[in-house]
Design an enzyme around this catalytic site. Structure first.
Site, PDB file in Angstrom:
ATOM      1  N   GLN A 205      -3.892  49.306 -18.843  1.00 61.88           N
ATOM      2  CA  GLN A 205      -3.554  50.077 -20.045  1.00 61.88           C
ATOM      3  C   GLN A 205      -3.568  51.580 -19.792  1.00 61.88           C
ATOM      4  O   GLN A 205      -3.011  52.340 -20.578  1.00 61.88           O
ATOM      5  CB  GLN A 205      -4.524  49.734 -21.194  1.00 61.88           C
ATOM      6  CG  GLN A 205      -4.345  48.312 -21.710  1.00 61.88           C
ATOM      7  CD  GLN A 205      -5.292  48.021 -22.837  1.00 61.88           C
ATOM      8  OE1 GLN A 205      -6.458  47.724 -22.615  1.00 61.88           O
ATOM      9  NE2 GLN A 205      -4.820  48.144 -24.071  1.00 61.88           N
TER      10      GLN A 205
ATOM     11  N   CYS B 293      -4.973  45.676 -30.373  1.00 66.62           N
ATOM     12  CA  CYS B 293      -4.904  46.118 -28.980  1.00 66.62           C
ATOM     13  C   CYS B 293      -4.598  47.607 -28.994  1.00 66.62           C
ATOM     14  O   CYS B 293      -3.739  48.061 -29.754  1.00 66.62           O
ATOM     15  CB  CYS B 293      -3.795  45.349 -28.275  1.00 66.62           C
ATOM     16  SG  CYS B 293      -3.557  45.862 -26.567  1.00 66.62           S
TER      17      CYS B 293
HETATM   18 ZN    ZN Z   1      -5.289  45.015 -25.385  1.00 64.24          ZN
END
Ligand code: ZN
Length: 161
Positions: free
Chosen positions: A51, A88
């Site tokens: 991420q 998320c």
């Molecule tokens: Zn996530």
């Protein structure tokens, strides 16, 4: 330490499988510290290295009980089921309804590369499964059966008791 840029849904980094960490290095130590700072800044309960654009099997989680660093995490056991809202940091302002185990037992290595076996229930179980998925390029929030929903921010009126 620095807050890193969080990749958003659609970024190719989020669809790749991450590599195992073989040894602790100053770069990985810095990555872990930055990931914690980035997660707290974004008010998240977990963040996986892809991420922030790093394809390594590193995760940080904090469900309100202090930070857990997970290097090369792997599920050992799971049981039960919970179905609920899951968000998320790569899909801000949205959530999906995702079914996860209620209980997980997992192994990982901590920031000192010590092997640890941990257990978690409820939100921690959900977070562990969600973050391990990220390391394999999976995002179940995106694939939620009935699609993504907008998070509605309710206005709470101040009430006197
Ligand atoms: Zn996530």
């Amino acid at each position: 330490m620095a807050v890193r840029n969080i990749r958003q849904l659609g970024d190719a980094m989020l669809e790749k499988k991450c590599r195992e960490v073989k040894e602790m290095t100053p770069r990985i130590k810095e990555l872990i510290e930055d990931m914690k700072e980035t997660m707290y800044e974004a008010n998240g309960v977990g963040l996986a290295a892809p991420q922030v654009g790093v394809l390594k099997r590193v995760v940080v989680i904090d469900v309100g009980e202090g930070p857990i660093v997970m290097i090369n995490p792997r599920l050992l056991e799971s049981s039960g089921e919970q179905t609920g809202e899951e968000g998320c940091l790569s899909v801000p302002g949205k959530y999906g309804i995702v079914t996860r185990p209620m209980y997980v037992k997992f192994e990982a290595w901590n920031e000192n590369m010590e092997h640890v076996v941990l257990e978690g229930e409820e939100l921690l179980a959900r977070a562990v499964c969600h973050e391990i998925d990220h390391l394999d390029g999976r995002m179940d929030v995106e694939k939620a059966e009935d699609g993504l929903h907008d998070v509605e921010y309710e206005e709470y009126e101040e009430e006197d008791e």
